[in-house]
Motif scaffolding. Structure first.
Motif, mmCIF file in Angstrom:
data_model
loop_
_atom_site.group_PDB
_atom_site.id
_atom_site.type_symbol
_atom_site.label_atom_id
_atom_site.label_comp_id
_atom_site.label_asym_id
_atom_site.label_seq_id
_atom_site.Cartn_x
_atom_site.Cartn_y
_atom_site.Cartn_z
ATOM 1 N N GLY A 1 0.782 -1.067 -0.206
ATOM 2 C CA GLY A 1 0.013 -0.281 -0.152
ATOM 3 C C GLY A 1 0.892 1.392 -0.293
ATOM 4 O O GLY A 1 0.450 2.578 -0.057
ATOM 5 N N ALA B 1 4.013 3.986 -1.333
ATOM 6 C CA ALA B 1 4.442 4.723 -2.606
ATOM 7 C C ALA B 1 5.673 4.840 -1.982
ATOM 8 O O ALA B 1 6.026 5.910 -1.541
ATOM 9 C CB ALA B 1 4.412 6.106 -3.428
ATOM 10 N N THR C 1 6.160 -3.243 -4.179
ATOM 11 C CA THR C 1 5.686 -2.033 -4.543
ATOM 12 C C THR C 1 4.379 -1.891 -5.655
ATOM 13 O O THR C 1 3.645 -0.733 -5.652
ATOM 14 C CB THR C 1 5.909 -0.938 -4.249
ATOM 15 N N ARG D 1 -1.711 5.782 -2.445
ATOM 16 C CA ARG D 1 -1.497 5.125 -1.645
ATOM 17 C C ARG D 1 -0.303 6.062 -0.698
ATOM 18 O O ARG D 1 -0.700 7.081 -0.849
ATOM 19 C CB ARG D 1 0.144 3.958 -2.774
#
Length: 252
Positions: free
Chosen positions: A16, A18, A54, A193
């Motif tokens: 979740g 970035a 990611t 995110r």
């Protein structure tokens, strides 16, 4: 518990998040000259692994030119932000600030080169969207460099003098890592995110502050004041923390 483990456990889960990473002083150790850095042998594979962890929400956000970054990391094909936001590479396509290649920047580069020739140890560095005068090898000239480049910026509409570690850069005055990150976080797969920004100097602080205000977090690498709630002492510690965070230690 090791510092890198403590930091990595405090971060949002990779699925979740970035992940936004500065380069010099953050992923790699600083060197006396821009070309003198050494790339850790495990860094390219770590970036690949982090991109997978990611879901592709990984970007390098640097003051370096994109072509320079790509030269150090030839196997990395993900998003790149260069020149503090003046350049962007998304899906393999590069866009640059309108001042790139302008007569104004050519004039400033000529004048910065002339300043570098005035004192031993000063180093002029060209960029597609600006130029830098480094004084790492001539620290006694710090105030002189700051004054001279501030004067040059004052003579150039749309240009500002920006302080970084042992250097002053002339760059467009309407860019910044915070603005670049804000734009990136509107795009898939970054949108929605929790943003994590990792950086080491004053040029990274606006992006760190933005991520904190947006509900994300930040990691400061090295010494100095910072808004970041987490801190690690060196690039090697950050690489270890990211390896731990992404669960890569057990996967390898």
């Amino acid at each position: 518990m090791n510092a890198f483990a403590t930091v990595s456990r405090a971060l949002p889960q990779p699925g979740g998040a970035a992940l936004l990473l500065d380069f010099d002083g953050t992923l790699v150790d600083l060197a006396e000259t821009p070309g003198g850095i050494a790339i850790d042998p495990g860094l390219p594979s770590l970036l690949d692994d982090l991109a997978r962890a990611t879901g592709g929400a990984l970007a390098l956000v640097s003051g370096r030119a994109i072509d320079d970054l790509a030269g150090f990391l030839p196997g990395y094909g993900g998003p790149l932000i260069g020149g503090h936001g003046a350049e962007t590479r998304l899906d393999g396509r590069i866009s640059r600030h309108p001042l790139a290649g302008s007569a104004l920047l050519a004039r400033l580069w000529s004048e910065v080169q002339a300043l570098a020739a005035e004192a031993p140890g000063l180093l002029a560095e060209p960029k597609p969207t600006g130029c830098v005068l480094h004084y790492r090898r001539a620290p006694g000239h710090e105030a002189w460099v700051q004054d001279r480049l501030a004067a040059l910026a004052g003579s150039a509409p749309g240009i500002e003098a920006h302080q970084s570690k042992m250097a002053v850069e002339l760059r467009p005055d309407d860019i910044g890592k915070d603005r670049a990150v804000a734009a990136l976080l509107q795009l898939p797969p970054f949108a929605g995110r929790a943003a994590i920004f990792c950086g080491d100097d004053a040029t990274d602080e606006p992006a760190m502050a933005f991520c904190l205000q947006a509900g994300g977090t930040a990691i400061k690498v090295g010494k100095g004041p910072s808004a970041a709630p987490h801190r690690l002492d060196a690039p090697a510690a950050l690489r270890a923390a990211l390896t731990h965070w992404a669960g890569l230690e057990t996967a390898r």
